[in-house]
Design a protein around this motif. Structure first.
Motif, short mmCIF file in Angstrom:
data_model
loop_
_atom_site.label_atom_id
_atom_site.label_comp_id
_atom_site.label_asym_id
_atom_site.label_seq_id
_atom_site.Cartn_x
_atom_site.Cartn_y
_atom_site.Cartn_z
N ALA A 273 38.41 47.62 46.64
CA ALA A 273 37.32 47.12 45.77
C ALA A 273 35.96 47.94 46.22
O ALA A 273 35.22 47.17 46.84
N ASP A 274 35.88 49.11 46.10
CA ASP A 274 34.68 49.76 46.40
C ASP A 274 33.96 50.32 45.41
O ASP A 274 32.99 51.50 45.70
N GLY A 275 34.42 50.26 44.05
CA GLY A 275 33.75 51.00 42.99
C GLY A 275 34.30 52.22 42.72
O GLY A 275 33.76 52.99 41.54
N THR A 276 35.02 52.78 43.38
CA THR A 276 35.51 54.29 42.90
C THR A 276 36.80 54.32 41.99
O THR A 276 37.52 53.23 42.31
N ASP A 277 36.96 55.32 41.28
CA ASP A 277 37.95 55.43 40.49
C ASP A 277 39.39 55.98 41.19
O ASP A 277 39.31 56.82 41.83
N LEU B 172 41.61 53.20 37.98
CA LEU B 172 41.05 51.64 38.00
C LEU B 172 40.04 51.46 39.24
O LEU B 172 40.13 52.09 40.17
N ALA B 173 39.05 51.05 38.70
CA ALA B 173 37.72 50.90 39.59
C ALA B 173 37.44 49.50 39.57
O ALA B 173 37.14 48.78 38.65
N VAL B 174 37.21 48.86 40.82
CA VAL B 174 36.85 47.36 41.02
C VAL B 174 35.43 47.49 41.84
O VAL B 174 35.66 48.04 42.98
N THR B 175 34.47 46.88 41.13
CA THR B 175 33.17 46.82 42.19
C THR B 175 32.97 45.25 42.27
O THR B 175 33.02 44.40 41.48
N ILE B 176 32.68 44.78 43.60
CA ILE B 176 32.09 43.70 43.96
C ILE B 176 30.35 43.74 43.85
O ILE B 176 29.86 44.13 44.69
N GLU B 177 30.31 42.89 42.83
CA GLU B 177 28.93 42.88 42.72
C GLU B 177 28.06 41.72 43.19
O GLU B 177 26.94 41.63 43.39
N TRP C 142 32.85 40.23 39.72
CA TRP C 142 33.33 41.67 39.82
C TRP C 142 33.40 42.58 38.66
O TRP C 142 33.39 41.66 37.50
N LYS C 143 33.30 43.73 38.81
CA LYS C 143 33.59 44.57 37.47
C LYS C 143 34.66 45.44 37.54
O LYS C 143 34.91 46.14 38.76
N VAL C 144 35.33 45.41 36.72
CA VAL C 144 36.59 45.95 36.58
C VAL C 144 36.58 46.97 35.65
O VAL C 144 36.36 46.70 34.28
N VAL C 145 36.76 48.45 35.59
CA VAL C 145 36.79 49.53 34.68
C VAL C 145 38.20 50.11 34.94
O VAL C 145 38.45 50.72 35.93
N ARG C 146 38.90 50.60 33.68
CA ARG C 146 39.91 51.44 33.44
C ARG C 146 39.47 52.60 32.90
O ARG C 146 38.77 52.41 31.94
N LYS C 147 39.99 53.75 33.39
CA LYS C 147 39.66 55.09 32.60
C LYS C 147 40.81 55.69 32.29
O LYS C 147 41.96 55.49 33.07
N LYS C 148 40.79 56.66 31.40
CA LYS C 148 41.81 57.43 31.04
C LYS C 148 41.16 58.98 30.61
O LYS C 148 40.25 58.97 29.87
#
Length: 259
Positions: free
Chosen positions: A67-71, A80-85, A90-96
């Protein structure tokens, strides 16, 4: 598995097949009625070490990321990127292919027993769909790590499906929102889906139980993802779909009304 990893699949993979054609009662355009539908979900977050966590969104095969915000590499050729705000955000972003297809803002209640997920999915043409999940803790004692279950989902977007005849013995489904098409003949065979939002290897098969009831099985790479029963009301105005994802205890009930 699909309703958390890719919400779009829950609605846009509702393809059905039948031995009828143009006169089949399922043919038409249908709109989801959120007030009559019931969506549930389950997920598990396990702390592996430090800021490394394993996320199981229902598949039984966790995705592990720091959980460091990187893809970072994840299922279905995504990242998958997880950012501890903050300690409770938390912010969770999935990219394709480098493009965000899912963005989720997670927030813990003050007592740590409720997790609210503001969930947004983005299709290949930029159309966004949003839902708000409210989870209750069923395991774990603090932080986001634990097991979570939700029976409270607010649908904030319009979902429509179009069912049309396909050749002589099948039906075709098309979703304008995400350019997904599925053609299926009602012969029990697995038919591949097509469209940018569908994972490679996604198939659907099914059989007719009665004139107004159909059962379907969705698979990914040959492995069952979910089963679903589609029931049409006697007046042919309401379509009810009961979706049972693998590894989930509770089904999703989707109620569509004919347009």
């Amino acid at each position: 598995m699909l309703n958390r990893i890719c919400w779009l699949l829950l609605v846009t993979c509702l393809v059905i097949g039948t031995s009828w054609a143009a006169d089949d009662p399922f043919v038409g355009k249908w709109r989801l009625n959120p007030s009559r539908s019931k969506l549930s979900d389950e997920m598990k977050v396990e702390r592996v070490s430090g800021n490394k966590y394993a996320f199981d969104f229902g598949s039984g095969d966790p995705e592990t990321v720091v959980a460091d915000g990187t893809d970072q590499p994840a299922d279905f050729a995504t990242t998958l990127a997880v950012t501890i705000e903050a300690s409770n955000k938390w912010k969770v972003v999935r990219k394709k292919d480098g493009i965000a297809i899912i963005t989720a803002a997670w927030e813990l209640s003050q007592d740590g027993n409720t997790l609210t997920d503001h969930f947004t999915s983005t299709s290949s043409n930029g159309t966004q769909s949003s839902l708000d999940y409210v989870y209750d803790r069923t395991a774990g004692t603090a932080g986001f790590a634990g097991r979570w279950e939700s029976d409270s989902v607010q649908v904030n977007s319009v979902f429509e499906i179009q069912i049309e005849p396909y050749e002589e013995e099948g039906l075709s489904f098309f979703s304008l929102a995400d350019q997904t098409t599925k053609n299926t003949k009602f012969d029990g065979k697995d038919y591949p889906g097509s469209g940018p939002s569908l994972p490679k290897g996604f198939t659907t098969s099914g059989h007719r139980v009665s004139t107004l009831t159909i059962q379907l099985t969705n698979k990914l790479a040959g492995k069952i993802v979910d089963t679903r029963q589609v029931d049409l009301s006697a007046d042919l105005k309401t379509l009810t779909m009961t979706v049972r994802p693998v590894n989930h205890n509770k089904p999703n009930i989707l109620v569509f009304e004919r347009e």
